[in-house]
Structure formats: C-alpha cells, structure tokens
Scaffold this motif. Structure first.
Motif, PDB file in Angstrom:
ATOM      1  N   TRP A  90       2.307   4.513  -7.505  1.00 30.39           N
ATOM      2  CA  TRP A  90       3.767   3.973  -6.636  1.00 30.39           C
ATOM      3  C   TRP A  90       3.841   2.335  -7.340  1.00 30.39           C
ATOM      4  O   TRP A  90       4.901   2.334  -6.278  1.00 30.39           O
ATOM      5  N   GLU A  91       2.711   1.857  -8.000  1.00 32.34           N
ATOM      6  CA  GLU A  91       3.333   0.305  -7.778  1.00 32.34           C
ATOM      7  C   GLU A  91       3.072  -0.640  -6.704  1.00 32.34           C
ATOM      8  O   GLU A  91       3.834  -0.888  -6.392  1.00 32.34           O
ATOM      9  N   MET A  92       2.191   0.608  -5.368  1.00 33.87           N
ATOM     10  CA  MET A  92       2.271  -0.813  -4.272  1.00 33.87           C
ATOM     11  C   MET A  92       1.190  -1.461  -4.557  1.00 33.87           C
ATOM     12  O   MET A  92      -0.027  -0.554  -5.106  1.00 33.87           O
ATOM     13  N   PRO A  93       0.855  -2.627  -3.820  1.00 38.00           N
ATOM     14  CA  PRO A  93       0.078  -3.385  -3.175  1.00 38.00           C
ATOM     15  C   PRO A  93      -0.657  -3.152  -2.479  1.00 38.00           C
ATOM     16  O   PRO A  93      -0.570  -2.316  -1.773  1.00 38.00           O
ATOM     17  N   PRO A  94      -2.182  -3.379  -2.732  1.00 35.92           N
ATOM     18  CA  PRO A  94      -3.566  -3.659  -1.901  1.00 35.92           C
ATOM     19  C   PRO A  94      -2.740  -3.668  -0.607  1.00 35.92           C
ATOM     20  O   PRO A  94      -2.666  -4.166   0.098  1.00 35.92           O
ATOM     21  N   GLY A  95      -3.198  -2.154   0.375  1.00 34.71           N
ATOM     22  CA  GLY A  95      -2.938  -2.470   2.016  1.00 34.71           C
ATOM     23  C   GLY A  95      -1.902  -2.485   2.873  1.00 34.71           C
ATOM     24  O   GLY A  95      -1.470  -1.950   3.737  1.00 34.71           O
ATOM     25  N   SER A  96      -0.483  -2.615   1.386  1.00 36.64           N
ATOM     26  CA  SER A  96       0.794  -2.519   2.404  1.00 36.64           C
ATOM     27  C   SER A  96       0.994  -1.049   2.343  1.00 36.64           C
ATOM     28  O   SER A  96       0.420  -0.130   1.813  1.00 36.64           O
ATOM     29  N   HIS A  97       2.037  -0.649   3.399  1.00 27.45           N
ATOM     30  CA  HIS A  97       2.842   0.335   3.483  1.00 27.45           C
ATOM     31  C   HIS A  97       4.075  -0.338   3.884  1.00 27.45           C
ATOM     32  O   HIS A  97       4.503   1.134   4.482  1.00 27.45           O
ATOM     33  N   ASP A  98       4.598  -1.261   3.212  1.00 28.48           N
ATOM     34  CA  ASP A  98       5.267  -1.206   3.523  1.00 28.48           C
ATOM     35  C   ASP A  98       6.190  -0.718   2.257  1.00 28.48           C
ATOM     36  O   ASP A  98       6.469  -1.326   0.902  1.00 28.48           O
ATOM     37  N   LEU A  99       7.943   0.220   2.222  1.00 29.29           N
ATOM     38  CA  LEU A  99       8.097   1.109   0.829  1.00 29.29           C
ATOM     39  C   LEU A  99       8.683   0.061   0.312  1.00 29.29           C
ATOM     40  O   LEU A  99       9.446  -0.029  -1.191  1.00 29.29           O
ATOM     41  N   GLY A 135     -12.853   5.264   1.803  1.00 27.72           N
ATOM     42  CA  GLY A 135     -12.164   4.511   3.129  1.00 27.72           C
ATOM     43  C   GLY A 135     -10.508   3.713   3.531  1.00 27.72           C
ATOM     44  O   GLY A 135     -10.497   2.851   3.778  1.00 27.72           O
ATOM     45  N   GLY A 136      -9.562   4.601   3.212  1.00 24.20           N
ATOM     46  CA  GLY A 136      -8.500   4.904   3.604  1.00 24.20           C
ATOM     47  C   GLY A 136      -7.686   4.090   2.503  1.00 24.20           C
ATOM     48  O   GLY A 136      -6.206   3.574   2.533  1.00 24.20           O
ATOM     49  N   ARG A 137      -8.736   3.600   1.480  1.00 23.72           N
ATOM     50  CA  ARG A 137      -7.433   2.831   0.316  1.00 23.72           C
ATOM     51  C   ARG A 137      -6.750   3.155  -0.369  1.00 23.72           C
ATOM     52  O   ARG A 137      -5.922   2.608  -1.176  1.00 23.72           O
ATOM     53  N   LEU A 138      -7.094   5.003  -0.893  1.00 24.03           N
ATOM     54  CA  LEU A 138      -5.948   5.333  -2.184  1.00 24.03           C
ATOM     55  C   LEU A 138      -5.657   4.740  -2.842  1.00 24.03           C
ATOM     56  O   LEU A 138      -4.651   4.392  -3.589  1.00 24.03           O
ATOM     57  N   SER A 139      -6.805   4.051  -4.031  1.00 21.78           N
ATOM     58  CA  SER A 139      -6.062   2.724  -4.842  1.00 21.78           C
ATOM     59  C   SER A 139      -5.291   3.365  -6.108  1.00 21.78           C
ATOM     60  O   SER A 139      -4.660   3.171  -6.581  1.00 21.78           O
ATOM     61  N   ASN A 140      -5.903   4.588  -6.332  1.00 19.55           N
ATOM     62  CA  ASN A 140      -5.531   5.462  -7.380  1.00 19.55           C
ATOM     63  C   ASN A 140      -3.467   5.667  -6.955  1.00 19.55           C
ATOM     64  O   ASN A 140      -2.447   5.102  -7.523  1.00 19.55           O
ATOM     65  N   HIS A 141      -3.661   6.106  -5.401  1.00 20.40           N
ATOM     66  CA  HIS A 141      -2.151   6.419  -5.058  1.00 20.40           C
ATOM     67  C   HIS A 141      -0.562   4.988  -5.748  1.00 20.40           C
ATOM     68  O   HIS A 141      -0.215   5.106  -5.854  1.00 20.40           O
ATOM     69  N   ARG A 142      -2.001   4.583  -4.688  1.00 18.51           N
ATOM     70  CA  ARG A 142      -1.067   2.589  -4.544  1.00 18.51           C
ATOM     71  C   ARG A 142      -0.601   2.452  -6.501  1.00 18.51           C
ATOM     72  O   ARG A 142       0.287   1.683  -6.498  1.00 18.51           O
ATOM     73  N   LEU A 143      -1.815   2.267  -7.414  1.00 22.19           N
ATOM     74  CA  LEU A 143      -1.463   1.821  -8.538  1.00 22.19           C
ATOM     75  C   LEU A 143      -0.221   3.323  -9.011  1.00 22.19           C
ATOM     76  O   LEU A 143       1.094   2.128  -9.543  1.00 22.19           O
ATOM     77  N   ARG A 160       8.114  -2.569  -0.976  1.00 17.50           N
ATOM     78  CA  ARG A 160       7.790  -3.219  -1.890  1.00 17.50           C
ATOM     79  C   ARG A 160       6.404  -2.398  -3.101  1.00 17.50           C
ATOM     80  O   ARG A 160       5.854  -2.938  -3.320  1.00 17.50           O
ATOM     81  N   CYS A 161       7.125  -0.693  -2.588  1.00 18.06           N
ATOM     82  CA  CYS A 161       6.799  -0.597  -3.531  1.00 18.06           C
ATOM     83  C   CYS A 161       8.156  -0.160  -5.280  1.00 18.06           C
ATOM     84  O   CYS A 161       9.234  -0.067  -5.331  1.00 18.06           O
ATOM     85  N   LYS A 162       7.444  -0.397  -6.646  1.00 17.20           N
ATOM     86  CA  LYS A 162       8.156  -0.733  -7.669  1.00 17.20           C
ATOM     87  C   LYS A 162       8.387   0.707  -8.571  1.00 17.20           C
ATOM     88  O   LYS A 162       9.603   0.624  -8.872  1.00 17.20           O
ATOM     89  N   ALA A 163       7.808   2.073  -7.431  1.00 12.51           N
ATOM     90  CA  ALA A 163       7.847   3.351  -8.720  1.00 12.51           C
ATOM     91  C   ALA A 163       8.360   4.114  -7.638  1.00 12.51           C
ATOM     92  O   ALA A 163       7.662   5.076  -7.333  1.00 12.51           O
ATOM     93  N   PRO A 164       8.892   4.083  -6.263  1.00 13.27           N
ATOM     94  CA  PRO A 164       9.304   5.264  -5.692  1.00 13.27           C
ATOM     95  C   PRO A 164       9.740   6.570  -6.095  1.00 13.27           C
ATOM     96  O   PRO A 164       9.600   7.353  -5.144  1.00 13.27           O
ATOM     97  N   PHE A 165      10.260   6.557  -7.476  1.00 10.38           N
ATOM     98  CA  PHE A 165      11.101   7.857  -7.865  1.00 10.38           C
ATOM     99  C   PHE A 165       9.828   9.452  -8.251  1.00 10.38           C
ATOM    100  O   PHE A 165      10.467  10.100  -8.737  1.00 10.38           O
ATOM    101  N   ARG A 166       8.378   8.123  -8.463  1.00 12.03           N
ATOM    102  CA  ARG A 166       7.467   9.381  -9.036  1.00 12.03           C
ATOM    103  C   ARG A 166       6.793  10.700  -7.909  1.00 12.03           C
ATOM    104  O   ARG A 166       6.452   9.636  -6.480  1.00 12.03           O
TER     105      ARG A 166
END
Length: 273
Positions: A213-222, A203-211, A224-230
């Motif tokens: 990269w440490e991104m909040p659910p539903g966010s598309h704002d860089l 359903g477009g959640r990509l919950s593991n991708h978000r976990l 708010r990403c805590k781990a962009p180096f991964r």
C-alpha cells in the motif's frame, strides 16, 4: 453459457465463457472445525432463542435463525484494504470498484529461509518458507503480459487440500524484495493462499502490507498512503485444474462495511481472438 468478448490493452480482444470458471474461495464452515489462523477459535453459530421464539425448525421453530460468529481475517477467504493498518475507517466496499479484472495465476514453490538471500523486516527464521522475487520473476517469464497483471493470483506448492481446513500457526510469506517486485509490476489486486502476506508473527510490523500500500514504516495515517486503491485477498484455494495462465477475475465481496470482508474470487479462462 454466455460468451463474453473483452478488449484488453491495445486492440486486443479475448473471449471468455461465463459458465466456465474456477471458484477460489474457501467458505466459512460453521458446522465443523474449519479454517482458522492466529490462534483464534473456529467460527461458530448458535440458534436465536428467547421466551417466545426458537430459531430452529428441528426444535419445532417456524424457521431457522442463527447468530454467526467469525473473524474475516481468520476464517475463510477474505479481501482487505488499507483500512487494515490505518487509524481512519475505510471499507473494502469503498475501494473495490472493478467488476472484471485481467489477472494472471502462477504457482510458486517457497524457498527455505536459511537458503534464501532475500530479506524480511523485522527478520526471518531458518525454518521460514519465503516466496522470493527470484521465484516470481522466473515463474512470470512466460506470463509477462503487463495488461493481465492488474491482478496477481499466487498458488503455493505443494497445493494440498489441507489448505481448506488447516489451523495455521505458521505459513509461507513474501520476502520484502518479492513484494517490491509485485508493486513494480503495477499489481492492483493481490490474491494469495496463505493467511497473510507477512510473517504470521512479525512484531506488528506488517512490512509487506506497508510495501504493497506504499505506507511508511510505523505509520497509521491514511494520508500517507500512496496506493489506497489496492486490495489483498488471503486464504484462497486455487484448484489444480486451474492452470497457470491468464484469466478474468470477478472479485465478489460481501456488502459489509469493514477493512476486511468475506469474498468469493472467481477466475474465468480467456482465449485470444
């Protein structure tokens, strides 16, 4: 042959041989119906041709010139960055700076969703196959050297050669608890032999991708990403000859500007000195 001595962690020296490595990549095959996922057609190629030029020596052309059409996320081994899920443009070439990365390879057997107590957002089906936190912890008990967990290479069992050419509709994926464990261990580069670390239809959640990269659910704002180096590398194939253990990873990527690019991960066995 060139022997390489590397310092890993505190006062530890390991040796590797530059001529001895395992290539984990699955090449994009334009001449056959090779690997694909998410219902897209196989990669394709066509000859460049116009009124004054034919890019095919078999048709009396002076040289071979072809147009290749493929999708990095769907055809062959690729490495992706958080640009995959944010509004801002971000390329893997901007993220990946490491040339030699201490890595650990482990083989895991997915659990059936109906028997698995671990969870997945937005949900799992009884026939799903999940890589669980419990399995990862068990498999890493004897390979728990944190200095080598900068990269984690996952080989799912059974390790069938069909992984190289399969047209994926479903595939194993991680439980959310397993991805949280990977993050807890400080993994910077995750390599898997599946088309996605998430359920292929989620359903477009990509919950593991978000976990990861440490991104909040539903966010598309860089921002708010805590781990962009991964980075995440998908569609690898680890041959049986590569045993579970410690390696040096050389993660080679094509010099494309994009959130996902074709890649060629090489792992080199190491021995302690």
């Amino acid at each position: 042959m060139a022997a390489i001595n590397v310092h890993i962690g505190r006062r530890r020296i390991f040796r590797s041989d530059s001529a001895k490595h395992f290539d984990l990549s699955i090449p994009i095959d334009f001449d056959a119906e090779g690997l694909s996922a998410f219902g897209v057609p196989p990669a394709s190629v066509q000859t460049v041709e116009n009124a004054w030029f034919v890019g095919d020596t078999r048709r009396d052309g002076s040289c071979n010139v072809r147009v290749c059409q493929f999708i990095p996320h769907c055809h062959g081994t690729h490495t992706e960055c958080v640009g995959h899920i944010v509004d801002q443009d971000l390329s893997v070439t901007e993220i990946l700076k490491d040339a030699w990365i201490p890595a650990v390879l482990v083989s895991v057997e997915p659990e059936q969703g109906v028997d698995c107590s671990e969870s997945y957002i937005p949900g799992k089906e009884k026939d799903d196959a999940l890589i669980t936190r419990r399995t990862l912890i068990e498999r890493l008990k004897t390979l728990d050297d944190e200095d080598f967990q900068r990269a984690l290479v996952i080989r799912t069992l059974p390790n069938l050669p069909a992984k190289r050419t399969q047209r994926y509709v479903t595939a194993p994926y991680f439980s959310n608890e397993a991805m949280e464990e990977i993050v807890r261990r400080g993994v910077k580069h995750l390599l898997v032999d599946m088309p996605s670390v998430d359920r292929m239809e989620d359903g477009g959640r990509l919950s593991n991708h978000r976990l990861f990269w440490e991104m909040p659910p539903g966010s598309h704002d860089l921002n708010r990403c805590k781990a962009p180096f991964r980075t995440i590398t998908e569609f690898i194939f680890a041959p049986d000859e590569a045993w579970d253990g410690y390696y040096l990873l050389n993660l080679q990527i094509a010099p494309f500007m994009g959130d996902a690019v074709p890649s060629r991960p090489l792992i080199f066995p190491v021995e302690a000195l």
